[in-house]
Design a protein around this motif. Structure first.
Motif, PDB file in Angstrom:
ATOM      1  N   GLY A 298       0.701  -1.278  -0.133  1.00 59.77           N
ATOM      2  CA  GLY A 298       0.043  -0.071   0.016  1.00 59.77           C
ATOM      3  C   GLY A 298       0.874   1.326   0.104  1.00 59.77           C
ATOM      4  O   GLY A 298       0.568   2.382   0.628  1.00 59.77           O
ATOM      5  N   VAL A 299       1.909   1.199  -0.621  1.00 56.25           N
ATOM      6  CA  VAL A 299       2.902   2.388  -0.600  1.00 56.25           C
ATOM      7  C   VAL A 299       2.296   3.391  -1.681  1.00 56.25           C
ATOM      8  O   VAL A 299       2.467   2.878  -2.831  1.00 56.25           O
ATOM      9  N   GLU A 300       1.646   4.227  -1.326  1.00 54.01           N
ATOM     10  CA  GLU A 300       1.312   5.429  -2.373  1.00 54.01           C
ATOM     11  C   GLU A 300       2.014   6.608  -2.621  1.00 54.01           C
ATOM     12  O   GLU A 300       1.468   7.409  -3.533  1.00 54.01           O
ATOM     13  N   THR A 301       2.836   6.969  -1.667  1.00 54.06           N
ATOM     14  CA  THR A 301       3.405   8.311  -1.655  1.00 54.06           C
ATOM     15  C   THR A 301       5.073   8.311  -1.755  1.00 54.06           C
ATOM     16  O   THR A 301       5.441   7.210  -1.156  1.00 54.06           O
ATOM     17  N   ALA A 302       5.724   9.276  -2.328  1.00 54.06           N
ATOM     18  CA  ALA A 302       6.988   9.463  -2.067  1.00 54.06           C
ATOM     19  C   ALA A 302       7.688   9.312  -0.617  1.00 54.06           C
ATOM     20  O   ALA A 302       8.706   8.918  -0.239  1.00 54.06           O
ATOM     21  N   GLU A 303       6.658  10.119   0.451  1.00 54.07           N
ATOM     22  CA  GLU A 303       7.133  10.242   1.685  1.00 54.07           C
ATOM     23  C   GLU A 303       7.227   8.760   2.249  1.00 54.07           C
ATOM     24  O   GLU A 303       8.123   8.548   3.126  1.00 54.07           O
ATOM     25  N   LEU A 308      10.243   4.191   4.541  1.00 55.56           N
ATOM     26  CA  LEU A 308      10.602   2.941   4.664  1.00 55.56           C
ATOM     27  C   LEU A 308      11.925   2.577   4.272  1.00 55.56           C
ATOM     28  O   LEU A 308      12.419   1.745   4.653  1.00 55.56           O
ATOM     29  N   ALA A 309      12.391   3.397   3.274  1.00 59.96           N
ATOM     30  CA  ALA A 309      13.809   3.138   2.712  1.00 59.96           C
ATOM     31  C   ALA A 309      14.735   3.521   3.762  1.00 59.96           C
ATOM     32  O   ALA A 309      15.854   2.686   4.366  1.00 59.96           O
ATOM     33  N   ALA A 310      14.498   4.434   4.951  1.00 62.26           N
ATOM     34  CA  ALA A 310      15.329   5.021   5.717  1.00 62.26           C
ATOM     35  C   ALA A 310      15.345   3.938   6.955  1.00 62.26           C
ATOM     36  O   ALA A 310      16.366   3.773   7.879  1.00 62.26           O
ATOM     37  N   GLU A 311      14.240   3.096   7.201  1.00 63.68           N
ATOM     38  CA  GLU A 311      14.018   1.962   8.232  1.00 63.68           C
ATOM     39  C   GLU A 311      14.580   0.689   7.703  1.00 63.68           C
ATOM     40  O   GLU A 311      14.717   0.052   8.509  1.00 63.68           O
ATOM     41  N   GLY A 312      15.076   0.751   6.699  1.00 65.04           N
ATOM     42  CA  GLY A 312      15.617  -0.595   6.091  1.00 65.04           C
ATOM     43  C   GLY A 312      14.573  -1.652   5.713  1.00 65.04           C
ATOM     44  O   GLY A 312      14.855  -2.829   5.868  1.00 65.04           O
ATOM     45  N   ALA A 342      16.526   4.045 -10.655  1.00 68.72           N
ATOM     46  CA  ALA A 342      17.700   4.688  -9.871  1.00 68.72           C
ATOM     47  C   ALA A 342      17.291   5.910  -9.637  1.00 68.72           C
ATOM     48  O   ALA A 342      17.941   6.347  -8.410  1.00 68.72           O
ATOM     49  N   PRO A 343      16.911   7.174 -10.243  1.00 72.07           N
ATOM     50  CA  PRO A 343      16.675   8.241  -9.749  1.00 72.07           C
ATOM     51  C   PRO A 343      15.662   8.402  -8.791  1.00 72.07           C
ATOM     52  O   PRO A 343      15.611   9.162  -8.008  1.00 72.07           O
ATOM     53  N   ARG A 344      14.595   7.515  -8.889  1.00 71.18           N
ATOM     54  CA  ARG A 344      13.337   7.871  -8.032  1.00 71.18           C
ATOM     55  C   ARG A 344      13.281   7.017  -6.650  1.00 71.18           C
ATOM     56  O   ARG A 344      12.875   7.484  -5.716  1.00 71.18           O
ATOM     57  N   PHE A 345      13.853   5.806  -6.656  1.00 71.88           N
ATOM     58  CA  PHE A 345      13.808   5.080  -5.489  1.00 71.88           C
ATOM     59  C   PHE A 345      14.888   4.751  -4.886  1.00 71.88           C
ATOM     60  O   PHE A 345      16.006   4.566  -5.333  1.00 71.88           O
ATOM     61  N   PRO A 346      15.223   5.193  -3.609  1.00 75.69           N
ATOM     62  CA  PRO A 346      16.290   5.454  -2.873  1.00 75.69           C
ATOM     63  C   PRO A 346      16.796   4.110  -2.374  1.00 75.69           C
ATOM     64  O   PRO A 346      16.149   3.230  -2.232  1.00 75.69           O
TER      65      PRO A 346
END
Length: 349
Positions: A298-303, A308-312, A342-346
């Motif tokens: 249910g990931v719908e936003t860049a935020e 989620l990326a920061a939390e691993g 590459a540019p969009r997903f950290p």
């Protein structure tokens, strides 16, 4: 059950409420906390009927209404419920025709590997191409399919089709398929899975079966044996909707699972920083401690993706990555996602 001579006794509503309340209480069984639940339908004589068969039919209609409303409640019979039963029976007949005539389709929603920033697999999602209603989503027919047992042939067809489709994809991309409790109860899941893999020529490691906590509420030793045999084939097992049940933690300890899938890791993100951080961190941390991967649904936003990326978080899935698409669009979707990944997903660190 029949309640007679109710004058001066507990009312039907109070009795029904007590039954629902008591059956919804968690209880301990073999070191697990089990929750079942109940819904109740009520008909009254003589206004709803004058003989047992008629009253039973009316209470059955009320029971269907209680289940459709929210489950874990009770409903009295009301005139007009019989028309809804006719609608339900028509839906069941349409489902049987859909199975015979091949009206189902499988659409696929990608899962993004956060570390590699590539698509690691697709989830198989059934759709119904109704001849007059058009494309029907699962929410509108899966409940009836489960209640009538039609979910078994539908689920088998989805598994076989998903394996056939995945065999045409790049070999580093897998497919995940939902397995209903009814398919587990039937007892031939091992043979059906092996048959689907063999017929498609798909390596077992590329197949992931998604189960819900309801599957694990059956005999623990039998379920454990079945999951171990699936794992021995090389098939991956994941728990869907982790964090929404009463006993998920104990089951994650006991059963041989490779992944948990959770909306808890993504849905609260827009509800405040403190709640977001605590739920996301706890869910991801627990999965890591248990040696499991975790997919945030249910990931719908860049935020949401950034948090989620920061939390691993291991994987994400949702409209921010892609909507579900038919198999004919998979190749183009992979090319499109490769260009923008590459540019969009950290990456996670």
């Amino acid at each position: 059950m029949i309640q007679g001579n109710i004058e001066g006794q507990v009312t039907p509503a109070a009795l029904a409420a007590r039954i629902v309340e008591r059956l919804c209480e968690p209880f301990e069984f073999s070191e697990h906390t089990i929750v079942i639940g109940a819904s109740v339908g009520i008909s009254l004589a003589p206004q709803d009927g004058t003989d047992g068969d008629e009253l039973l039919q009316m209470s059955d209609l009320a029971l269907y209404a209680a289940k459709e409303e929210s489950r874990g409640t009770y409903r009295f019979f009301e005139r007009g419920m019989d028309s809804r039963l006719c609608t339900r029976r028509q839906l069941e007949a349409d489902l049987r025709a859909a199975i015979t005539e091949g009206q189902f389709e499988v659409h696929y929603q990608p899962l993004l590997d956060m570390a590699k920033r590539t698509i690691s697999s697709f989830e198989a999602l059934v759709r119904w191409r109704h001849p007059t209603r058009g494309l029907v989503l699962p929410a509108d027919f899966i409940g009836t399919a489960e209640d009538t047992g039609l979910i078994i042939p539908i689920g088998e067809w989805v598994l076989r089709q998903a394996c056939r489709d995945a065999a045409r994809w790049p070999k580093d991309i897998g497919v995940s398929v939902n397995v209903s409790p009814a398919q587990f109860k039937r007892g031939d899941l091992i043979a059906m899975t092996m048959s689907a893999l063999t017929a498609a020529g798909l390596e077992p490691a590329r197949l992931e079966l998604e189960i819900t906590e309801a599957v694990l509420l059956h005999d623990e030793a039998w379920v454990q044996s079945l999951l171990n045999r699936l794992a021995a084939l090389g098939v991956r097992i994941s728990m869907d909707d982790f964090g929404t049940g009463y006993s998920s933690l104990s089951y994650l300890r006991s059963f041989r699972l490779t992944r948990s899938r959770s909306t808890a890791a993504s849905s609260p993100i827009s509800s405040g920083l403190r709640m977001r951080s605590s739920i996301v961190q706890a869910t991801i941390h627990l999965s890591k401690k248990l040696g499991m991967e975790i997919t945030a649904e249910g990931v719908e936003t860049a935020e949401q993706l950034q948090v989620l990326a920061a939390e691993g978080c291991t994987q994400v899935q949702g409209y921010h990555v892609s909507r579900p698409v038919p198999e004919s669009e998979i190749a183009e979707l992979l090319r499109f996602l490769q260009r923008r990944t590459a540019p969009r997903f950290p990456a996670t660190g």
